[in-house]
Design a protein around this motif. Structure first.
Motif, short mmCIF file in Angstrom:
data_model
loop_
_atom_site.label_atom_id
_atom_site.label_comp_id
_atom_site.label_asym_id
_atom_site.label_seq_id
_atom_site.Cartn_x
_atom_site.Cartn_y
_atom_site.Cartn_z
N TYR A 266 81.22 4.89 55.89
CA TYR A 266 80.33 6.01 55.57
C TYR A 266 80.36 7.04 56.70
CZ TYR A 266 78.38 2.41 52.42
OH TYR A 266 78.21 1.42 51.49
N GLY A 267 80.28 6.55 57.94
CA GLY A 267 80.33 7.44 59.09
C GLY A 267 81.68 8.11 59.23
N ASN A 268 82.76 7.36 58.92
CA ASN A 268 84.10 7.94 58.99
C ASN A 268 84.27 9.05 57.95
OD1 ASN A 268 84.75 6.11 61.00
ND2 ASN A 268 85.68 4.64 59.61
N ALA A 269 83.75 8.81 56.74
CA ALA A 269 83.83 9.83 55.69
C ALA A 269 83.04 11.07 56.09
CB ALA A 269 83.30 9.26 54.38
N ALA A 270 81.86 10.86 56.67
CA ALA A 270 81.03 11.99 57.08
C ALA A 270 81.73 12.82 58.15
CB ALA A 270 79.68 11.48 57.60
N ALA A 271 82.33 12.16 59.13
CA ALA A 271 83.03 12.88 60.20
C ALA A 271 84.19 13.69 59.63
CB ALA A 271 83.53 11.90 61.25
N ALA A 272 84.88 13.14 58.64
CA ALA A 272 86.00 13.85 58.03
C ALA A 272 85.52 15.10 57.29
CB ALA A 272 86.76 12.93 57.09
N ILE A 273 84.46 14.96 56.52
CA ILE A 273 83.93 16.13 55.79
C ILE A 273 83.55 17.23 56.76
CG2 ILE A 273 82.01 16.95 54.36
CD1 ILE A 273 81.99 14.14 53.04
N ARG A 274 82.84 16.85 57.83
CA ARG A 274 82.40 17.86 58.80
C ARG A 274 83.59 18.45 59.56
NH1 ARG A 274 81.25 21.57 60.52
NH2 ARG A 274 79.42 22.39 61.63
N ALA A 275 84.60 17.63 59.83
CA ALA A 275 85.78 18.11 60.56
C ALA A 275 86.57 19.10 59.72
CB ALA A 275 86.66 16.92 60.96
N VAL A 276 86.76 18.79 58.45
CA VAL A 276 87.51 19.70 57.57
C VAL A 276 86.78 21.04 57.46
CG1 VAL A 276 88.24 20.06 55.17
CG2 VAL A 276 88.70 17.87 56.31
N LYS A 277 85.45 20.99 57.38
CA LYS A 277 84.68 22.23 57.37
C LYS A 277 84.84 22.98 58.69
CE LYS A 277 80.89 20.90 54.22
NZ LYS A 277 79.42 20.81 54.11
N ALA A 278 84.76 22.26 59.80
CA ALA A 278 84.87 22.90 61.12
C ALA A 278 86.24 23.53 61.32
CB ALA A 278 84.60 21.88 62.23
N ALA A 279 87.25 22.96 60.66
CA ALA A 279 88.61 23.50 60.76
C ALA A 279 88.80 24.75 59.92
CB ALA A 279 89.62 22.44 60.35
N GLY A 280 87.77 25.10 59.15
CA GLY A 280 87.82 26.35 58.38
C GLY A 280 88.17 26.19 56.92
N PHE A 281 88.13 24.96 56.41
CA PHE A 281 88.46 24.71 55.02
C PHE A 281 87.18 24.42 54.22
CE2 PHE A 281 92.17 23.62 57.51
CZ PHE A 281 93.18 24.27 56.82
N GLU A 282 87.22 24.79 52.96
CA GLU A 282 86.07 24.55 52.09
C GLU A 282 86.03 23.08 51.68
OE1 GLU A 282 84.22 26.45 47.96
OE2 GLU A 282 86.40 26.43 48.27
N VAL A 283 84.83 22.54 51.55
CA VAL A 283 84.66 21.20 50.97
C VAL A 283 83.53 21.29 49.95
CG1 VAL A 283 84.12 18.78 51.36
CG2 VAL A 283 85.39 20.03 53.09
N THR A 284 83.88 21.23 48.68
CA THR A 284 82.87 21.20 47.63
C THR A 284 82.56 19.75 47.25
OG1 THR A 284 84.47 21.21 45.82
CG2 THR A 284 83.80 23.37 46.71
N ALA A 285 81.46 19.55 46.53
CA ALA A 285 81.11 18.20 46.09
C ALA A 285 82.20 17.63 45.19
CB ALA A 285 79.77 18.23 45.36
N ALA A 286 82.82 18.47 44.36
CA ALA A 286 83.88 17.98 43.47
C ALA A 286 85.09 17.51 44.28
CB ALA A 286 84.28 19.08 42.49
N MET A 287 85.45 18.28 45.32
CA MET A 287 86.58 17.88 46.18
C MET A 287 86.27 16.58 46.90
SD MET A 287 87.36 21.54 47.96
CE MET A 287 87.75 23.02 47.00
N ALA A 288 85.05 16.50 47.44
CA ALA A 288 84.67 15.30 48.19
C ALA A 288 84.62 14.08 47.29
CB ALA A 288 83.32 15.52 48.87
N GLU A 289 84.15 14.26 46.06
CA GLU A 289 84.10 13.13 45.12
C GLU A 289 85.51 12.63 44.83
OE1 GLU A 289 82.32 11.88 40.74
OE2 GLU A 289 81.49 13.56 41.85
N LYS A 290 86.43 13.57 44.60
CA LYS A 290 87.82 13.19 44.35
C LYS A 290 88.39 12.45 45.55
CE LYS A 290 92.26 15.18 42.91
NZ LYS A 290 92.98 16.44 42.58
N ALA A 291 88.08 12.92 46.75
CA ALA A 291 88.59 12.29 47.97
C ALA A 291 88.04 10.88 48.15
CB ALA A 291 88.26 13.15 49.17
N MET A 292 86.76 10.68 47.90
CA MET A 292 86.17 9.35 48.06
C MET A 292 86.82 8.34 47.13
SD MET A 292 84.03 9.78 50.50
CE MET A 292 84.89 11.23 51.10
#
Length: 449
Positions: A266-292
């Motif tokens: 759970y913590g690893n997934a959270a860090a990835a979501i925040r990192a991708v955002k920090a890198a300047g990429f969009e993360v929508t709920a639909a994208m994150a759901e597909k990734a999980m």
């Protein structure tokens, strides 16, 4: 002839030649890699945006989550990880537009290796540094939207740390490991990992077990003027009603639990979501759901459901492999095993191999209250493998019943002979070393793809 066997790989042949010329292992310095990259035209300066990942544990998982998040939006993603499990090619995943990246083709890999070796001209260098130069060469010559690069060892003097302006630097959980290289206190190790931070560039700090490590990381980021996001302060994730709830300053996402098992993910997934955002990429709920739902990370709490070794195991056994090899990893793996126990009670057996730079007693202590028996085994492919008898003594010192075996197959047969046929089939964890997991996946006929 099995072309999947690295013995018949052109790249493997070149690497074996290089192994004969250059020292194995690590020699932490940036002087040699900078010299080599200069001769190659500084390919590290021609990469797509880079997500640079360090940490003692969780590096590979957060890399896998980042890749899944980015590929979920159709982006092409280069990925460098180390070590490999079965084939050297696993270290280089080449991005494919609109689809999942593919492991580097053998001829392309072999050609890059030869060009780097020729550029080096026989000068003193380690094979790891050559392999890192290959990363930059491959990733600079093939277009992609983003590159995820995992640190090999430490951070400050790791060969990957020639990236001047990463899109984001990610520091995952820090615990004791590689003490001869990095220091014998988590604060010292944290300082080495923090060396990948670059002035003014975004930093994401994942969940940390030790406050002292977190303080070193935060202080370093603040001193360098890095935009900073810290797990538990600026973002986080938790389970709620069988779902993963992620939250940061931008809002909340209700997601499925990650495909990778264990609460630590759970913590690893959270860090990835925040990192991708920090890198300047969009993360929508639909994208994150597909990734999980799509994330993959071989050899880390990977369940074996088919393959050559299954025949040696007791009928109905649940078999897992995990390459975690330090006390911190032991704790999260043991927690995951205990979680499986809550859902379905089965006796837990360990089949373990480790190398001599690790802390086997610390690793085994995490399983002292949940494991039935330990079977220790040798490891192929490394001169540093602990003798199974010595490893069994370490397990005994940690409070476990242990016996040395000659192979994983023999250990599986021994478990089959010991179990009560009227009881629930056992749960078997094979781990303690990425080398061992590589042996198992190769012997099982299920290498990473």
């Amino acid at each position: 002839m099995n072309m999947a066997d690295p013995a018949f790989s052109k790249a493997e042949q070149v690497i074996n030649e290089l192994m004969g010329l250059h020292p194995k292992g690590f020699d932490l310095s940036l002087t040699r890699i900078r010299r080599l990259l200069e001769l190659l035209g500084n390919p590290q300066d021609r990469l797509p945006p880079v997500i640079h990942v360090a940490g003692t544990n969780g590096k590979g998982s957060v890399t896998a989550f980042c890749r899944a998040l980015l590929e979920a939006q159709g982006l092409s993603v280069h990925v460098h990880t180390s070590p490999h499990l079965v084939r050297w090619h696993e270290r280089y995943r080449i991005g494919v537009k609109g689809g999942a990246g593919q492991l580097v083709e053998d001829t392309v890999f072999a050609d890059a290796l030869r060009r780097v070796a020729i550029a080096n001209g026989g000068q003193q260098i380690t094979v790891f540094e050559i392999l890192t130069a290959v990363t930059f060469l491959l990733f600079s010559e093939q277009p992609a939207d983003v590159a995820i690069i995992e640190v090999g060892l430490g951070g400050r003097f790791d060969a990957t740390n020639v990236i001047e302006t990463p899109a984001v630097s990610v520091i995952m959980p820090i615990s004791l490991d590689h003490q001869p290289y990095l220091g014998d206190r988590v604060e010292l190790i944290a300082a080495e990992k923090a060396g990948i931070m670059k002035r003014g560039q975004p930093v994401v700090i994942g969940q940390q077990e030790y406050d002292s490590a977190r303080e070193v990381l935060v202080t370093t980021a603040e001193r360098l003027g890095c935009p900073l996001a810290v797990f538990g302060q600026d973002f986080g994730a938790h389970e709620e009603f069988g779902r993963l709830v992620y939250q940061d300053e931008f809002g909340l996402m209700d997601l499925p639990l990650p495909r990778l098992p264990g609460r630590h993910q759970y913590g690893n997934a959270a860090a990835a979501i925040r990192a991708v955002k920090a890198a300047g990429f969009e993360v929508t709920a639909a994208m994150a759901e597909k990734a999980m739902n799509s994330v993959e990370w071989p050899g880390r709490l990977q369940r074996l459901t088919e393959g050559n070794l299954i025949a040696f195991a007791p009928s109905g056994a649940e078999i897992w492999v995990d390459g975690g090899h330090n006390p911190g990893a032991g704790e999260v793996i043991a927690e995951a095993m205990a979680g499986f126990e809550e859902r379905q009670s089965r006796p837990l057996y360990l089949i373990t191999g480790m190398i001599n730079t690790k802390d086997p007693v610390g690793y085994f202590r995490a399983f002292a209250d949940i494991a039935q028996d330990v079977f220790t085994v040798p490891i192929r492919g490394t001169d540093a493998a602990l003798d199974p008898v010595a490893l069994a003594h370490a397990a005994f010192e940690a409070g476990l019943v242990a016996a040395p075996m000659e192979s994983v197959a023999e250990a599986l047969q021994e478990i089959a002979e010991r179990i009560d046929p009227d009881a629930a089939p056992p749960r078997i964890l094979i781990g303690g070393s990425l080398y061992l997991v590589g042996n198992v996946l190769a012997d099982n006929g299920t290498p990473p793809k």
